[in-house]
Write a protein that holds these residues in place. Structure first.
Motif, PDB file in Angstrom:
ATOM      1  N   GLU A 103      77.744   0.899  86.252  1.00  0.00           N
ATOM      2  CA  GLU A 103      78.836   0.379  85.415  1.00  0.00           C
ATOM      3  C   GLU A 103      78.285   0.157  84.016  1.00  0.00           C
ATOM      4  N   ASP A 104      78.966   0.701  83.002  1.00  0.00           N
ATOM      5  CA  ASP A 104      78.422   0.625  81.638  1.00  0.00           C
ATOM      6  C   ASP A 104      78.841  -0.628  80.877  1.00  0.00           C
ATOM      7  N   GLU A 105      79.825  -1.365  81.400  1.00  0.00           N
ATOM      8  CA  GLU A 105      80.216  -2.593  80.689  1.00  0.00           C
ATOM      9  C   GLU A 105      79.409  -3.763  81.238  1.00  0.00           C
ATOM     10  N   ASP A 117      81.507   3.261  88.548  1.00  0.00           N
ATOM     11  CA  ASP A 117      82.564   3.233  87.552  1.00  0.00           C
ATOM     12  C   ASP A 117      82.982   4.674  87.223  1.00  0.00           C
ATOM     13  N   MET A 133      84.670   5.735  84.349  1.00  0.00           N
ATOM     14  CA  MET A 133      84.433   6.086  82.951  1.00  0.00           C
ATOM     15  C   MET A 133      83.052   5.620  82.526  1.00  0.00           C
ATOM     16  N   LYS A 178      90.585  -1.582  88.269  1.00  0.00           N
ATOM     17  CA  LYS A 178      90.278  -2.771  87.461  1.00  0.00           C
ATOM     18  C   LYS A 178      91.568  -3.280  86.809  1.00  0.00           C
TER      19      LYS A 178
HETATM   20 CA    CA Z   1      83.260   2.176  81.997  1.00  0.00          CA
END
Ligand code: CA
Length: 228
Positions: A9-11, A53, A55, A105
């Protein structure tokens, strides 16, 4: 139930929220901010489940899921896709790419945990805390007890894990290499004959009750627990 879960997950805020909840539930977490970092972690350890995730910067979650399904080693690792998209078409694409489940989400941590547990139960019965019983042989991961017709038997930690694995996969034959992967953990370099040593100890511990007969040697192949 305790499993090793890779969270891609990039966030950072979502990554931390997920990690905190999963750790609180007793799981071990591997964290990656993109597919490339996840790939590096996967070379070291094979997790019980991947939370992915959709994206991501660079390679997308879906591309990454496809690549996991192509590789022999990662083919059967369950994947739950996290997506902000709620359109039916995106869910279908996610499932087509090899995901086992998806979550849209924002999601509640409780629902996420419930989904994770459901997927783990299906894919890895030995990762759950549910007691298993074959005949009068009973293993309870929650209390870490093994009983033969009600009498407690003392087992070492490796014998306990091996018995748990075999009891949750009855009637299937496992080679020494496969047992090393499942019982000792992926990428651990232990000699194959170590498996025989622990099988011998396990049988010795069960011998007084007669349940050692459940653990069968399949010549040239490996070991199997028989429920018959
Ligand atoms: Ca993302």
């Amino acid at each position: 139930m305790s499993a090793c879960i890779l969270v891609v997950e990039d966030e950072p805020a979502i990554q931390e929220l997920i990690a905190a909840n999963l750790k609180h539930a007793g799981h071990r977490i591997l964290q990656a901010l993109d597919a490339e970092a996840a790939q590096t972690l996967l070379r070291e350890e094979l997790p019980d489940l991947v939370l992915l995730d959709w994206m991501l910067p660079g390679k997308s979650g879906i591309e990454f899921a496809r690549s996991l399904r192509r590789e022999q080693r990662t083919r059967s690792v369950p994947i739950i896709v996290l997506t902000a998209k709620s359109q039916e078409q995106d869910k279908v694409v996610g499932l087509d790419a090899g995901a086992d489940d998806y979550m849209t989400k924002p999601f509640s941590p409780r629902e996420l945990l419930a989904r994770i547990n459901a997927v783990l139960r299906r894919s890895a019965p030995d990762a759950t805390d549910e007691a298993v019983e074959i005949g009068g042989l009973r293993l309870d991961p929650g209390s870490h007890r093994v009983t033969c017709d009600g009498t407690e038997v003392a087992l070492g930690p490796t014998e306990f894990r091996m018995l748990h694995f075999l009891m949750t996969h009855p009637e299937r034959v496992y080679s020494r290499t496969q047992l090393l992967d499942h019982v000792w953990g992926d990428h651990v370099f232990v000699e194959e004959r170590t498996v025989d040593v622990h099988v011998r100890r396990l049988r010795a511990a069960l011998e007084a009750s007669g349940y050692d007969r459940l653990i069968e040697t399949v010549r040239g192949s490996g070991y199997r627990i028989s429920a018959k």
